[in-house]
Design an enzyme around this catalytic site. Structure first.
Site, PDB file in Angstrom:
ATOM      1  N   TYR A 152       0.805  -1.206   0.000  1.00  0.00           N
ATOM      2  CA  TYR A 152       0.000   0.000   0.000  1.00  0.00           C
ATOM      3  C   TYR A 152       0.849   1.273   0.000  1.00  0.00           C
ATOM      4  O   TYR A 152       0.318   2.376  -0.078  1.00  0.00           O
ATOM      5  CB  TYR A 152      -0.966  -0.020   1.181  1.00  0.00           C
ATOM      6  CG  TYR A 152      -1.890  -1.215   1.106  1.00  0.00           C
ATOM      7  CD1 TYR A 152      -2.855  -1.303   0.110  1.00  0.00           C
ATOM      8  CD2 TYR A 152      -1.763  -2.275   1.993  1.00  0.00           C
ATOM      9  CE1 TYR A 152      -3.682  -2.400   0.012  1.00  0.00           C
ATOM     10  CE2 TYR A 152      -2.595  -3.383   1.898  1.00  0.00           C
ATOM     11  CZ  TYR A 152      -3.547  -3.434   0.900  1.00  0.00           C
ATOM     12  OH  TYR A 152      -4.362  -4.533   0.798  1.00  0.00           O
ATOM     13  N   ASP A 215      -2.542  10.225  10.084  1.00  0.00           N
ATOM     14  CA  ASP A 215      -2.205   9.077   9.248  1.00  0.00           C
ATOM     15  C   ASP A 215      -0.807   9.264   8.662  1.00  0.00           C
ATOM     16  O   ASP A 215      -0.198  10.326   8.789  1.00  0.00           O
ATOM     17  CB  ASP A 215      -3.236   8.898   8.120  1.00  0.00           C
ATOM     18  CG  ASP A 215      -3.403   7.434   7.707  1.00  0.00           C
ATOM     19  OD1 ASP A 215      -2.450   6.643   7.868  1.00  0.00           O
ATOM     20  OD2 ASP A 215      -4.488   7.074   7.210  1.00  0.00           O
ATOM     21  N   GLY A 241       1.597  11.175  10.846  1.00  0.00           N
ATOM     22  CA  GLY A 241       2.130  10.431  11.969  1.00  0.00           C
ATOM     23  C   GLY A 241       1.806   8.960  11.863  1.00  0.00           C
ATOM     24  O   GLY A 241       0.973   8.546  11.048  1.00  0.00           O
ATOM     25  N   ASP A 242       2.477   8.177  12.687  1.00  0.00           N
ATOM     26  CA  ASP A 242       2.318   6.724  12.719  1.00  0.00           C
ATOM     27  C   ASP A 242       1.537   6.365  13.987  1.00  0.00           C
ATOM     28  O   ASP A 242       1.991   6.663  15.099  1.00  0.00           O
ATOM     29  CB  ASP A 242       3.697   6.063  12.736  1.00  0.00           C
ATOM     30  CG  ASP A 242       3.632   4.545  12.593  1.00  0.00           C
ATOM     31  OD1 ASP A 242       2.691   3.933  13.129  1.00  0.00           O
ATOM     32  OD2 ASP A 242       4.528   3.986  11.947  1.00  0.00           O
ATOM     33  N   ARG A 258     -12.723   1.023  10.275  1.00  0.00           N
ATOM     34  CA  ARG A 258     -12.116  -0.033   9.455  1.00  0.00           C
ATOM     35  C   ARG A 258     -10.594  -0.090   9.654  1.00  0.00           C
ATOM     36  O   ARG A 258      -9.837  -0.291   8.706  1.00  0.00           O
ATOM     37  CB  ARG A 258     -12.442   0.179   7.966  1.00  0.00           C
ATOM     38  CG  ARG A 258     -13.926   0.064   7.627  1.00  0.00           C
ATOM     39  CD  ARG A 258     -14.151   0.211   6.122  1.00  0.00           C
ATOM     40  NE  ARG A 258     -15.532  -0.043   5.747  1.00  0.00           N
ATOM     41  CZ  ARG A 258     -16.472   0.889   5.689  1.00  0.00           C
ATOM     42  NH1 ARG A 258     -16.171   2.139   6.004  1.00  0.00           N
ATOM     43  NH2 ARG A 258     -17.713   0.595   5.333  1.00  0.00           N
ATOM     44  N   HIS A 261      -9.764  -4.017  12.515  1.00  0.00           N
ATOM     45  CA  HIS A 261      -9.816  -5.350  11.892  1.00  0.00           C
ATOM     46  C   HIS A 261      -8.606  -5.656  11.021  1.00  0.00           C
ATOM     47  O   HIS A 261      -8.396  -6.804  10.618  1.00  0.00           O
ATOM     48  CB  HIS A 261     -11.118  -5.523  11.089  1.00  0.00           C
ATOM     49  CG  HIS A 261     -11.159  -4.784   9.787  1.00  0.00           C
ATOM     50  ND1 HIS A 261     -12.065  -5.101   8.795  1.00  0.00           N
ATOM     51  CD2 HIS A 261     -10.420  -3.752   9.287  1.00  0.00           C
ATOM     52  CE1 HIS A 261     -11.892  -4.293   7.759  1.00  0.00           C
ATOM     53  NE2 HIS A 261     -10.903  -3.475   8.030  1.00  0.00           N
ATOM     54  N   ASP A 262      -7.787  -4.646  10.708  1.00  0.00           N
ATOM     55  CA  ASP A 262      -6.620  -4.849   9.841  1.00  0.00           C
ATOM     56  C   ASP A 262      -5.481  -5.599  10.525  1.00  0.00           C
ATOM     57  O   ASP A 262      -4.655  -6.214   9.848  1.00  0.00           O
ATOM     58  CB  ASP A 262      -6.057  -3.499   9.380  1.00  0.00           C
ATOM     59  CG  ASP A 262      -6.907  -2.831   8.321  1.00  0.00           C
ATOM     60  OD1 ASP A 262      -7.737  -3.515   7.697  1.00  0.00           O
ATOM     61  OD2 ASP A 262      -6.748  -1.608   8.118  1.00  0.00           O
ATOM     62  N   ASN A 308     -10.829 -11.829   3.753  1.00  0.00           N
ATOM     63  CA  ASN A 308      -9.952 -10.809   3.177  1.00  0.00           C
ATOM     64  C   ASN A 308      -8.888 -10.360   4.163  1.00  0.00           C
ATOM     65  O   ASN A 308      -7.738 -10.093   3.788  1.00  0.00           O
ATOM     66  CB  ASN A 308     -10.771  -9.595   2.726  1.00  0.00           C
ATOM     67  CG  ASN A 308     -11.642  -9.890   1.530  1.00  0.00           C
ATOM     68  OD1 ASN A 308     -11.426 -10.874   0.819  1.00  0.00           O
ATOM     69  ND2 ASN A 308     -12.637  -9.055   1.294  1.00  0.00           N
TER      70      ASN A 308
END
Length: 354
Positions: A152, A215, A241-242, A258, A261-262, A308
């Site tokens: 990504y 993000d 930022g992380d 969302r 759930h990753d 997924n």
């Protein structure tokens, strides 16, 4: 004899599942070709020859795929009365989802499935045997996937993924913003907020609140290409930022849409620990996710997502009970959960820091 013959026919449900990838591939290719955008510029229809010429395609192959697309009712095939020449037209009720610039476009989701999900699902056996997707990523894309080195962050895939997430989030975010009364929260920060779809919905619903998206740099850069009108854009701040390493922007409401759930359990615990740490007393965390039922046998859309998460990411879907226990484990109280109206298994959950 007739009953014996009928009993030997293959069940339609199995035939449809077995052949389903053919429909998917046709959808992927015609969307990549921007067929539905092209037909939108020709409301009276186009011949196969015109389409093949415009897109530089083989004519016979173009005719076959157009007939297939018409057969599965994504477009319409008519004939000119005087010459009996076949012409192909968009079906308005379908085309609005397949054109790139319409408000409810699915193009991002389709391209995400084509470029990322489908290559990975070809290695599902490897994932099931090993319990992770490391080898699948290596075979599909040629490199080891890590938090620092992931697909990504490459230009083509990050743009595809963020477009997909923006399109789906734009549909659900207004409902998420209205699920609970959040008017008591004056500082809201959407962690891992991507394009800002939820942030813009929150800013619209709660004009007195300051809203921040937190993000990674690549996500913030892509978000600049996907913005609403000037008024809303001015009311949402983007901070690079992380979420796993950097200090969170100050807020009395942190949101995850969302995101939970990753990640594998270890990362989820880390995120919730950090959220509790930076959250002001009396503040809250809001999580928006699809939920499994308590037996984990449905709903089907969440079962798809659960697969997924195994194939693409490292996380999983959960039940309401599991989310309640997860948040309580990290010190949150007053857990509440409500469905987001009109969006199936999608739910919003909120819990407070004492």
């Amino acid at each position: 004899m007739e009953n014996e013959t009928n009993s030997r026919l293959w069940p339609t449900v199995l035939v449809d599942i077995n052949n389903g990838f053919e429909k998917s591939q046709v959808l992927f290719v015609t969307t990549e070709l921007q067929l539905y955008d092209l037909l939108a510029t020709h409301p009276n229809g186009m011949t196969a020859n015109e389409i093949a010429s415009r897109k530089e395609l083989n004519l016979e192959a173009t005719e076959r795929i157009l007939d297939f697309v018409a057969g599965i009712k994504l477009i319409k095939k008519d004939f000119k009365s005087e010459s009996k020449t076949a012409i192909y037209k968009n079906l308005p009720q379908i085309a609005t989802f397949l054109q790139s610039s319409t408000p409810n476009s699915m193009v991002g989701a389709i391209m995400h499935a084509s470029r990322i999900k489908y290559p990975l699902y070809q290695h599902l056996m490897t994932i099931i045997k090993t319990g992770n997707h490391t080898e699948a990523y290596k075979h599909a894309f040629g490199f080891d996937v890590t938090l620092e080195n992931n697909i990504y962050k490459s230009d083509i895939y990050s743009a595809t993924f963020l477009q997909f997430m923006h399109q789906i989030s734009s549909i659900t975010s207004p409902g998420v913003a209205k699920t609970f009364d959040l008017s008591s929260f004056c500082e809201i920060c959407d962690l891992g907020g991507g394009s800002g779809a939820l942030a813009y919905a929150l800013a619209s619903e709660y004009p007195d609140a300051t809203v921040t998206v937190f993000d990674l740099a690549y996500a913030v850069e892509e978000a600049k290409k996907i913005t609403p009108d000037d008024t809303q854009r001015q009311r949402v701040k983007f901070v690079v930022g992380d979420i796993f390493q950097d200090e969170f922007p100050p807020a009395n409401l942190y949101t995850f849409a969302r995101i939970i759930h990753d990640w594998e359990d270890e990362k989820v615990h880390q995120l919730l620990q950090r959220t509790f740490k930076y959250l002001k007393s009396g503040g809250a965390v809001l999580i928006a996710e699809h939920l499994l039922n308590e037996t984990k046998t449905g709903p089907l859309e969440t079962l798809f997502l659960n697969m997924n998460m195994m194939v693409e990411m490292s996380g999983r879907e959960r039940t309401e009970t599991e989310y309640r226990q997860l948040l309580e484990q990290h010190g949150f109280v007053d857990f509440q959960c409500k469905s987001v109206g009109g969006h199936g298994s999608f739910h919003t959950m909120i819990a407070k820091k004492p």
